[in-house]
Structures are given as C-alpha cells and as structure tokens.
Scaffold this active site. Structure first.
Site, PDB file in Angstrom:
ATOM      1  CG  ASP A  73      -2.113  -0.815   1.138  1.00 52.45           C
ATOM      2  OD1 ASP A  73      -2.182  -1.634   0.198  1.00 52.45           O
ATOM      3  OD2 ASP A  73      -3.004  -0.691   1.998  1.00 52.45           O
ATOM      4  CG  HIS A 124      -4.192   2.836  -0.576  1.00 49.70           C
ATOM      5  ND1 HIS A 124      -5.176   2.110   0.053  1.00 49.70           N
ATOM      6  CD2 HIS A 124      -3.380   3.276   0.427  1.00 49.70           C
ATOM      7  CE1 HIS A 124      -4.973   2.106   1.364  1.00 49.70           C
ATOM      8  NE2 HIS A 124      -3.892   2.821   1.615  1.00 49.70           N
ATOM      9  CG  HIS A 128      -4.177   7.188   3.080  1.00 54.81           C
ATOM     10  ND1 HIS A 128      -4.409   7.129   4.441  1.00 54.81           N
ATOM     11  CD2 HIS A 128      -3.840   5.929   2.714  1.00 54.81           C
ATOM     12  CE1 HIS A 128      -4.222   5.885   4.876  1.00 54.81           C
ATOM     13  NE2 HIS A 128      -3.885   5.141   3.845  1.00 54.81           N
ATOM     14  CG  HIS A 218       1.986   0.223   4.536  1.00 60.13           C
ATOM     15  ND1 HIS A 218       1.650  -0.746   5.470  1.00 60.13           N
ATOM     16  CD2 HIS A 218       0.850   0.929   4.278  1.00 60.13           C
ATOM     17  CE1 HIS A 218       0.358  -0.619   5.762  1.00 60.13           C
ATOM     18  NE2 HIS A 218      -0.143   0.384   5.053  1.00 60.13           N
TER      19      HIS A 218
END
Length: 261
Positions: A73, A124, A128, A218
């Site tokens: 991510d 994604h 965010h 991540h």
C-alpha cells in the site's frame, strides 16, 4: 494455610467466570480497532474459485497450489525501485495499491515499471482520506482521479481498490461498483507503520500467513523492503506460491462492489 470453605470456593469460581466474560467483551470491543476496518461482509478468495474449468490460469492454479498474495500500500516511494528489484530476482508477482498525491505523480516511472514487470496495479485513493467520512462526490473523486492517473501511465484502468485503513460501507460499495472496482482488504498485517525492525515485520507476517492469505505491507516505510527477502524465502520453504490478487481468485473474477479478504 487452611483449606478454602465451600463458600470461598464458590466465590472464586464466580469471580473467574465474571473475569472471563469481561475479557471476551473487551476483546470484542477492540476487534474493529485492531483490524483497522469496520465490520463488513467479505468474500474469501477460495469461495470465488468454484467454477469447474480445466484450463490453468497463468503459471499457477490456486485450486491446487498453496497460494498467497503479497500486497503493498501507499506507494510508489523512494523504496519501490529496490522492492521491484527484489521481486524480479525472486520471480514473485505482487499487487500494488497506489496513492495518487505525492506518490503516483512523483514516481510515474515506477508505476509504469510495476505494470511492465507483470504486477497488478490498483488504487489506494488519491489522498488517503477515510472514505466513510466523505460525501459521495468526494469518494468518487478520490477513486476516479487515481484510476485516471494509473490508466494514463499503464494503459490499463484499475479494477481493484483498497480503502484507506480498510474502512468501507454501503456507500463506498455502491460507488466502487459504479466505477468497476472491487475492494480488497487483507488477512495478514505486520503493522509495519509502527516499527522499522525488518525481523519483527518478518515474524509478524510468518505468524499470520496461511493458504489464500492476503499480506498487507507498505513499501514507503524504512523497515519493510529489507524484510521482504526473508518473508519470501520463508514462505517459499513452507510451500507457498506467490500470486497477484486476481490470480488468487482465478478462475473466478472479482466482482465490482464486492469486498474480498
């Protein structure tokens, strides 16, 4: 020391029973916070692979093989080039859920490279923001802007997205369905946002991994990419085959608006 009386024994048993109930209540209350997502109906990858077909899909058939998916991510980042080198050396495909602002627009060449090297490139969101806290038009903008940017760079529009913090609801499902997007959560998390220790990240992943697992990492955090070679090596030794999320579902396909974990 005197033996306990019947009354004392009964009281202690009652206390233990009440304590057990309290623990169960506490654990239940904490579960949403620990997973980072609201309670939603999700679909397991294995339940999608029910179509009776003889053809094999790509290099692996997850109805037979012990498959697991690596997902990353919030990239691309300064660490992504090294991560792609590792994946190429290990011949491991991954699924990248990319952020737009300060990521896709900062490292467009890495987005192209991900797609060119056979990885699944997904969304994604652009900034965010937590989708469940936004108005419908804001949710749509977060998703469409990212999709547009990825399509311009790779020639292919994303079909998968991961909501920030895994937080989703019926409104997000509906907009995702309209945009042709399936939501993908995870079954394994190393919480690599909270540590720079590659060994700890590796141990956490290995402790939670199982067949049809979806691993959340991540690549923008300093400890994550150094942990990847050890994770890959250990899981290969356990008999796992690495696949992208679409490969994990094949011969089934992710349905827009559905949520997979």
């Amino acid at each position: 020391m005197p033996f306990p009386t019947r009354k004392t024994t009964t009281s202690r048993a009652a206390f233990r029973a009440l304590a057990a109930v309290a623990v169960m209540v506490a654990v239940t209350a904490l579960t949403p916070a620990l997973t980072g997502c609201t309670r939603v109906e999700t679909t397991a990858p294995s339940s999608v692979r029910t179509t009776d077909v003889k053809a094999r899909f790509g290099t692996v058939d997850c109805r037979e093989a012990r498959c697991i998916a690596l997902t990353f991510d919030a990239g691309p980042s300064e660490h992504s080039a090294r991560l792609l080198d590792i994946l190429a050396e290990e011949r491991v495909p991954a699924t990248f859920f990319l952020l737009g602002k300060r990521h896709i627009d900062t490292y467009p060449e890495l987005v192209r490279r991900m797609a060119d090297e056979g990885h699944e490139v997904a969304s994604h969101t652009w900034t965010h923001r937590i989708l469940t806290e936004l108005e419908p038009e804001e949710i749509r903008e977060e998703l469409e802007r990212t999709n547009d940017a990825i399509e311009r760079l790779t020639g292919r529009r994303p079909t998968l997205m991961r909501p920030p913090q895994g937080r989703t609801d019926d409104t997000v499902h509906g907009i995702s369905r309209d945009l042709g997007l399936s939501e993908v959560l995870w079954s394994v998390t190393a919480k690599d946002y909270a540590t720079t220790d590659p060994d700890l990240i590796t141990r956490r992943v290995l402790a939670q991994s199982s067949r049809d697992g979806i691993i959340l990492l991540h690549d923008l955090y300093d400890g994550t990419v150094p942990a990847v070679p050890g994770i890959i090596d250990a899981l290969k030794k356990r008999g796992y085959v690495f696949v992208t999320v679409p490969q994990l579902l094949a011969p089934g396909k992710a349905e827009p608006g559905a949520v997979y974990r």
